[in-house]
Design a protein around this motif. Structure first.
Motif, PDB file in Angstrom:
ATOM      1  N   ALA A  79       0.813  -1.211   0.000  1.00 15.41           N
ATOM      2  CA  ALA A  79       0.000   0.000   0.000  1.00 15.41           C
ATOM      3  C   ALA A  79       0.849   1.265   0.000  1.00 15.41           C
ATOM      4  O   ALA A  79       0.494   2.265  -0.622  1.00 15.41           O
ATOM      5  N   ASP A  80       1.972   1.257   0.720  1.00 18.86           N
ATOM      6  CA  ASP A  80       2.847   2.434   0.739  1.00 18.86           C
ATOM      7  C   ASP A  80       3.367   2.748  -0.657  1.00 18.86           C
ATOM      8  O   ASP A  80       3.426   3.914  -1.065  1.00 18.86           O
ATOM      9  N   ASP A 103      -3.263 -11.815 -10.645  1.00 19.03           N
ATOM     10  CA  ASP A 103      -3.810 -12.693  -9.617  1.00 19.03           C
ATOM     11  C   ASP A 103      -2.958 -12.546  -8.361  1.00 19.03           C
ATOM     12  O   ASP A 103      -1.743 -12.754  -8.399  1.00 19.03           O
ATOM     13  N   LEU A 104      -3.585 -12.190  -7.246  1.00 18.06           N
ATOM     14  CA  LEU A 104      -2.850 -11.983  -5.999  1.00 18.06           C
ATOM     15  C   LEU A 104      -3.222 -13.006  -4.933  1.00 18.06           C
ATOM     16  O   LEU A 104      -2.994 -12.776  -3.740  1.00 18.06           O
ATOM     17  N   THR A 105      -3.776 -14.142  -5.345  1.00 18.56           N
ATOM     18  CA  THR A 105      -4.191 -15.141  -4.362  1.00 18.56           C
ATOM     19  C   THR A 105      -3.006 -15.739  -3.609  1.00 18.56           C
ATOM     20  O   THR A 105      -3.186 -16.334  -2.548  1.00 18.56           O
ATOM     21  N   VAL A 110      -4.212 -10.497   4.538  1.00 17.24           N
ATOM     22  CA  VAL A 110      -4.247  -9.126   5.063  1.00 17.24           C
ATOM     23  C   VAL A 110      -3.496  -8.188   4.128  1.00 17.24           C
ATOM     24  O   VAL A 110      -3.975  -7.089   3.802  1.00 17.24           O
ATOM     25  N   GLU A 111      -2.327  -8.609   3.685  1.00 17.22           N
ATOM     26  CA  GLU A 111      -1.549  -7.787   2.750  1.00 17.22           C
ATOM     27  C   GLU A 111      -2.310  -7.574   1.450  1.00 17.22           C
ATOM     28  O   GLU A 111      -2.287  -6.478   0.879  1.00 17.22           O
ATOM     29  N   ARG A 112      -2.981  -8.616   0.995  1.00 18.57           N
ATOM     30  CA  ARG A 112      -3.747  -8.516  -0.255  1.00 18.57           C
ATOM     31  C   ARG A 112      -4.885  -7.517  -0.108  1.00 18.57           C
ATOM     32  O   ARG A 112      -5.095  -6.669  -0.984  1.00 18.57           O
ATOM     33  N   GLU A 113      -5.620  -7.586   0.989  1.00 15.68           N
ATOM     34  CA  GLU A 113      -6.737  -6.664   1.187  1.00 15.68           C
ATOM     35  C   GLU A 113      -6.255  -5.228   1.309  1.00 15.68           C
ATOM     36  O   GLU A 113      -6.873  -4.303   0.767  1.00 15.68           O
ATOM     37  N   ASN A 114      -5.152  -5.022   2.027  1.00 16.83           N
ATOM     38  CA  ASN A 114      -4.592  -3.673   2.152  1.00 16.83           C
ATOM     39  C   ASN A 114      -4.162  -3.131   0.791  1.00 16.83           C
ATOM     40  O   ASN A 114      -4.363  -1.948   0.481  1.00 16.83           O
ATOM     41  N   TYR A 115      -3.573  -4.012  -0.001  1.00 16.11           N
ATOM     42  CA  TYR A 115      -3.114  -3.605  -1.329  1.00 16.11           C
ATOM     43  C   TYR A 115      -4.301  -3.216  -2.212  1.00 16.11           C
ATOM     44  O   TYR A 115      -4.293  -2.155  -2.853  1.00 16.11           O
ATOM     45  N   LEU A 116      -5.318  -4.051  -2.226  1.00 16.56           N
ATOM     46  CA  LEU A 116      -6.476  -3.788  -3.087  1.00 16.56           C
ATOM     47  C   LEU A 116      -7.244  -2.550  -2.640  1.00 16.56           C
ATOM     48  O   LEU A 116      -7.750  -1.790  -3.478  1.00 16.56           O
ATOM     49  N   ASP A 117      -7.319  -2.336  -1.344  1.00 16.60           N
ATOM     50  CA  ASP A 117      -7.982  -1.127  -0.844  1.00 16.60           C
ATOM     51  C   ASP A 117      -7.246   0.125  -1.297  1.00 16.60           C
ATOM     52  O   ASP A 117      -7.862   1.112  -1.726  1.00 16.60           O
ATOM     53  N   ALA A 118      -5.918   0.092  -1.204  1.00 14.51           N
ATOM     54  CA  ALA A 118      -5.124   1.250  -1.629  1.00 14.51           C
ATOM     55  C   ALA A 118      -5.209   1.443  -3.141  1.00 14.51           C
ATOM     56  O   ALA A 118      -5.266   2.579  -3.632  1.00 14.51           O
ATOM     57  N   LEU A 119      -5.232   0.346  -3.875  1.00 16.95           N
ATOM     58  CA  LEU A 119      -5.342   0.436  -5.329  1.00 16.95           C
ATOM     59  C   LEU A 119      -6.660   1.103  -5.722  1.00 16.95           C
ATOM     60  O   LEU A 119      -6.699   1.984  -6.586  1.00 16.95           O
TER      61      LEU A 119
END
Length: 291
Positions: A79-80, A103-105, A110-119
């Motif tokens: 996210a940063d 594909d980020l499975t 937690v890292e995936r959700e943070n990344y997608l939220d920031a994206l």
């Protein structure tokens, strides 16, 4: 062309895909490394993201010298780093941006959700075209979808538009006759479609290849619909000429156009070739096989 992506030592995707695909479209590539995969052609074992300040320094240094005509955002790690990339995009708001979601499975949940939220919050509002497999995009943008029928391209585009994306290129729609379809859509209409035969092989790097060449074509001021059609045709030829370099998945041959189909076999001399045979330097190692 400016691209943000991770280094992929297998050569399947990441910066390797971006550089070769964009170069195939006659673009000079400004490649900003955002991290490094630890992976082979079978799977991703790990990803190490670079420090966000280092990403910012790489990009701003080259941007003070060269102005890109289009920008691609691939996988940037966390996210940063997305916040850093978003800040750079805002300084060049007039430049078209192609955002590719792989594909980020494999990533920690937690890292995936943070990344997608920031994206969604930071990068999608500045994105011109969002590219991804329809399964990946559906799981992310339409998590509450309950219909037995999967969402179509317009429904995915409508979900992306809620985050500010005007156009979405969704790939990999299955058809009953063993073909795959890709659709460029806005929430209002289906703008372009392409249909190709399914390949038996499983490929790594197809999405990076498609998004990279699409971005390159947009940089040449090709109309979006025409650019999508040309990019999908290029990917189809990359896959048709694809190869399996290791024990894992196949890799698109992004330089298929450089193959000389009329060249004689390695062990067969060309009678019209008057070039004298090369002399082997004494003590200099030579490969025992070619790749």
């Amino acid at each position: 062309m400016l691209t943000f992506n991770a280094n992929d030592p297998s050569g399947a995707g990441g910066l390797s895909a971006d550089i070769t695909a964009m170069s195939s479209a006659s673009c000079h590539v400004l490649a900003v490394a955002t991290g490094c995969y630890v992976r082979d052609t079978r799977t991703i074992h790990q990803h190490v993201a670079l420090d966000d300040e280092l990403i910012d320094d790489q990009a701003r240094c080259v941007l003070e010298d060269i102005t890109p005509l289009a920008i691609k955002v691939g996988f940037v790690g966390n996210a940063d780093n997305l916040a850093t990339v978003a800040g750079l995009l805002s300084d060049y708001a007039h430049i078209p941006v192609v955002c590719y979601l792989p594909d980020l499975t494999w990533l920690d949940e937690v890292e995936r959700e943070n990344y997608l939220d920031a994206l969604a919050e930071l990068v999608l509002p500045q994105t011109s075209v969002l590219v991804g497999n329809h399964h990946t995009l559906s799981r992310w943008l339409l998590p509450d979808w309950s219909d037995d029928r999967g969402p179509n391209a317009r429904e995915i585009a409508a979900a992306a538009a809620e985050h500010g994306v005007p156009f979405t290129l969704a790939t990999g729609f299955n058809t009953p006759d063993q073909h795959l379809e890709s659709h460029l859509a806005s929430p209002e209409t289906l703008l372009a479609s392409a249909r190709f035969e399914r390949f038996e092989a499983t490929f790594s790097g197809a999405g990076d290849t498609l998004s990279a060449v699409l971005c390159a074509l947009l940089a040449s001021e090709t109309d979006l619909q025409a650019a999508c059609a040309e990019a999908l045709g290029y990917l189809d030829q990359c896959l048709a000429a694809g190869f399996q370099p290791g024990m894992g998945h196949a890799v698109p041959n992004r330089l298929f156009w450089a193959l000389d189909e009329d060249a004689p076999p390695d062990n067969e001399a060309d009678p019209d070739d008057s070039t004298p045979p090369a002399q082997q330097l004494e003590g200099f190692p030579t490969p025992s096989r070619t790749h």
